[in-house]
Write a protein that holds these residues in place. Structure first.
Motif, PDB file in Angstrom:
ATOM      1  N   GLY A  41       0.811  -1.211   0.000  1.00  0.00           N
ATOM      2  CA  GLY A  41       0.000   0.000   0.000  1.00  0.00           C
ATOM      3  C   GLY A  41       0.842   1.256   0.000  1.00  0.00           C
ATOM      4  O   GLY A  41       0.522   2.222  -0.668  1.00  0.00           O
ATOM      5  N   GLY A  42       1.927   1.275   0.741  1.00  0.00           N
ATOM      6  CA  GLY A  42       2.802   2.436   0.789  1.00  0.00           C
ATOM      7  C   GLY A  42       3.488   2.672  -0.533  1.00  0.00           C
ATOM      8  O   GLY A  42       3.658   3.797  -0.974  1.00  0.00           O
ATOM      9  N   LYS A  43       3.884   1.612  -1.188  1.00  0.00           N
ATOM     10  CA  LYS A  43       4.547   1.729  -2.483  1.00  0.00           C
ATOM     11  C   LYS A  43       3.564   2.254  -3.530  1.00  0.00           C
ATOM     12  O   LYS A  43       3.899   3.122  -4.320  1.00  0.00           O
ATOM     13  N   ARG A  44       2.358   1.724  -3.511  1.00  0.00           N
ATOM     14  CA  ARG A  44       1.347   2.160  -4.476  1.00  0.00           C
ATOM     15  C   ARG A  44       0.988   3.616  -4.234  1.00  0.00           C
ATOM     16  O   ARG A  44       0.822   4.380  -5.170  1.00  0.00           O
ATOM     17  N   GLN A  45       0.905   4.012  -2.984  1.00  0.00           N
ATOM     18  CA  GLN A  45       0.559   5.380  -2.649  1.00  0.00           C
ATOM     19  C   GLN A  45       1.658   6.339  -3.104  1.00  0.00           C
ATOM     20  O   GLN A  45       1.371   7.425  -3.593  1.00  0.00           O
ATOM     21  N   ALA A  46       2.905   5.922  -2.971  1.00  0.00           N
ATOM     22  CA  ALA A  46       4.019   6.767  -3.398  1.00  0.00           C
ATOM     23  C   ALA A  46       3.999   6.940  -4.914  1.00  0.00           C
ATOM     24  O   ALA A  46       4.266   8.034  -5.418  1.00  0.00           O
ATOM     25  N   THR A  47       3.678   5.882  -5.640  1.00  0.00           N
ATOM     26  CA  THR A  47       3.655   6.000  -7.100  1.00  0.00           C
ATOM     27  C   THR A  47       2.492   6.870  -7.561  1.00  0.00           C
ATOM     28  O   THR A  47       2.631   7.614  -8.525  1.00  0.00           O
ATOM     29  N   GLU A  61       3.627  10.383  -7.057  1.00  0.00           N
ATOM     30  CA  GLU A  61       4.580  10.740  -8.104  1.00  0.00           C
ATOM     31  C   GLU A  61       3.865  10.988  -9.428  1.00  0.00           C
ATOM     32  O   GLU A  61       4.208  11.915 -10.155  1.00  0.00           O
ATOM     33  N   ASP A  62       2.878  10.152  -9.723  1.00  0.00           N
ATOM     34  CA  ASP A  62       2.116  10.337 -10.962  1.00  0.00           C
ATOM     35  C   ASP A  62       1.355  11.661 -10.952  1.00  0.00           C
ATOM     36  O   ASP A  62       1.304  12.365 -11.957  1.00  0.00           O
ATOM     37  N   ARG A  63       0.768  11.997  -9.794  1.00  0.00           N
ATOM     38  CA  ARG A  63       0.054  13.274  -9.687  1.00  0.00           C
ATOM     39  C   ARG A  63       1.012  14.442  -9.840  1.00  0.00           C
ATOM     40  O   ARG A  63       0.710  15.415 -10.545  1.00  0.00           O
ATOM     41  N   LYS A  71       3.888  14.418 -11.391  1.00  0.00           N
ATOM     42  CA  LYS A  71       4.364  14.437 -12.768  1.00  0.00           C
ATOM     43  C   LYS A  71       3.330  15.083 -13.684  1.00  0.00           C
ATOM     44  O   LYS A  71       3.666  15.898 -14.547  1.00  0.00           O
ATOM     45  N   ALA A  72       2.075  14.743 -13.491  1.00  0.00           N
ATOM     46  CA  ALA A  72       1.006  15.309 -14.316  1.00  0.00           C
ATOM     47  C   ALA A  72       0.862  16.808 -14.058  1.00  0.00           C
ATOM     48  O   ALA A  72       0.672  17.588 -14.997  1.00  0.00           O
ATOM     49  N   ALA A  73       0.975  17.219 -12.804  1.00  0.00           N
ATOM     50  CA  ALA A  73       0.866  18.640 -12.479  1.00  0.00           C
ATOM     51  C   ALA A  73       2.029  19.426 -13.080  1.00  0.00           C
ATOM     52  O   ALA A  73       1.841  20.527 -13.612  1.00  0.00           O
ATOM     53  N   LEU A  74       3.220  18.859 -13.019  1.00  0.00           N
ATOM     54  CA  LEU A  74       4.383  19.518 -13.589  1.00  0.00           C
ATOM     55  C   LEU A  74       4.257  19.651 -15.102  1.00  0.00           C
ATOM     56  O   LEU A  74       4.554  20.695 -15.684  1.00  0.00           O
ATOM     57  N   LYS A  75       3.764  18.599 -15.734  1.00  0.00           N
ATOM     58  CA  LYS A  75       3.584  18.620 -17.188  1.00  0.00           C
ATOM     59  C   LYS A  75       2.547  19.664 -17.594  1.00  0.00           C
ATOM     60  O   LYS A  75       2.749  20.422 -18.548  1.00  0.00           O
TER      61      LYS A  75
END
Length: 60
Positions: free
Chosen positions: A9-15, A18-20, A22-26
């Protein structure tokens, strides 16, 4: 008062975070590029716009 966290769960939450990010930065970069293009397009004069005729005021 102890939090039960599953190891996956912690790993999935971190990804997902990161995806959010990355999308915000893009999206931010795309918005800034569009603003820059709009500013540079409005700053450059078009055919004859913004230019003064060489004979203006010199009607001697």
């Amino acid at each position: 008062m102890t939090d039960k966290k599953s190891p996956s769960g912690g790993k999935r939450q971190a990804t997902t975070r990161e995806d959010r990010l990355k999308a915000a930065l893009k999206a931010n970069l795309a918005r800034r590029k569009a603003q820059s293009r709009a500013r540079s397009a409005s700053d450059t004069p078009r055919d004859g716009e913004g230019e003064t005729p060489r004979t203006a005021g010199n009607e001697d």
